[in-house]
Scaffold this motif. Structure first.
Motif, PDB file in Angstrom:
ATOM      1  N   GLN A 213     -32.898 -14.153 -55.033  1.00 44.88           N
ATOM      2  CA  GLN A 213     -33.225 -12.727 -55.025  1.00 44.88           C
ATOM      3  C   GLN A 213     -33.899 -12.328 -53.717  1.00 44.88           C
ATOM      4  O   GLN A 213     -33.583 -11.266 -53.158  1.00 44.88           O
ATOM      5  N   LEU A 214     -34.805 -13.139 -53.224  1.00 47.20           N
ATOM      6  CA  LEU A 214     -35.476 -12.848 -51.961  1.00 47.20           C
ATOM      7  C   LEU A 214     -34.473 -12.836 -50.814  1.00 47.20           C
ATOM      8  O   LEU A 214     -34.523 -11.952 -49.946  1.00 47.20           O
ATOM      9  N   LYS A 215     -33.551 -13.770 -50.824  1.00 54.20           N
ATOM     10  CA  LYS A 215     -32.521 -13.820 -49.788  1.00 54.20           C
ATOM     11  C   LYS A 215     -31.695 -12.539 -49.791  1.00 54.20           C
ATOM     12  O   LYS A 215     -31.423 -11.961 -48.743  1.00 54.20           O
ATOM     13  N   GLU A 216     -31.308 -12.073 -50.985  1.00 54.72           N
ATOM     14  CA  GLU A 216     -30.527 -10.840 -51.095  1.00 54.72           C
ATOM     15  C   GLU A 216     -31.303  -9.638 -50.563  1.00 54.72           C
ATOM     16  O   GLU A 216     -30.746  -8.796 -49.847  1.00 54.72           O
ATOM     17  N   VAL A 217     -32.581  -9.551 -50.873  1.00 57.11           N
ATOM     18  CA  VAL A 217     -33.419  -8.458 -50.399  1.00 57.11           C
ATOM     19  C   VAL A 217     -33.495  -8.482 -48.868  1.00 57.11           C
ATOM     20  O   VAL A 217     -33.343  -7.447 -48.209  1.00 57.11           O
ATOM     21  N   GLU A 218     -33.709  -9.650 -48.295  1.00 59.53           N
ATOM     22  CA  GLU A 218     -33.801  -9.760 -46.838  1.00 59.53           C
ATOM     23  C   GLU A 218     -32.470  -9.434 -46.165  1.00 59.53           C
ATOM     24  O   GLU A 218     -32.457  -8.780 -45.127  1.00 59.53           O
TER      25      GLU A 218
ATOM     26  N   GLN B  66     -31.746  -6.354 -43.482  1.00 60.57           N
ATOM     27  CA  GLN B  66     -31.220  -6.601 -42.147  1.00 60.57           C
ATOM     28  C   GLN B  66     -30.018  -5.706 -41.839  1.00 60.57           C
ATOM     29  O   GLN B  66     -29.764  -5.381 -40.698  1.00 60.57           O
ATOM     30  N   THR B  67     -29.271  -5.345 -42.873  1.00 58.72           N
ATOM     31  CA  THR B  67     -28.068  -4.533 -42.655  1.00 58.72           C
ATOM     32  C   THR B  67     -28.352  -3.043 -42.791  1.00 58.72           C
ATOM     33  O   THR B  67     -27.471  -2.237 -42.542  1.00 58.72           O
ATOM     34  N   ALA B  68     -29.560  -2.690 -43.199  1.00 58.57           N
ATOM     35  CA  ALA B  68     -29.909  -1.268 -43.383  1.00 58.57           C
ATOM     36  C   ALA B  68     -30.304  -0.606 -42.079  1.00 58.57           C
ATOM     37  O   ALA B  68     -30.598  -1.177 -41.098  1.00 58.57           O
TER      38      ALA B  68
END
Length: 52
Positions: free
Chosen positions: A41-46, A50-52
């Motif tokens: 979940q943390l990886k997905e948030v990061e 990064q793509t935002a």
């Protein structure tokens, strides 16, 4: 063919271990399974940040 797995040893402070163990119990997962879910979940948030 199963995905490869890397084994590691980790050390936790007692409060962090208790928090993770409690989450694992509530979510019907092993401690390792819960740790993998939290990290995923943390990886997905990061990655989203990064793509935002």
């Amino acid at each position: 063919m199963p995905k490869p797995v890397i084994r590691t040893q980790t050390r936790y402070k007692p409060d962090l271990h208790a928090w993770l163990a409690d989450r694992a119990k509530r979510n019907n997962r092993s401690l390792n399974g819960e740790l993998m879910e939290v990290l995923k979940q943390l990886k997905e948030v990061e990655q989203k940040a990064q793509t935002a």
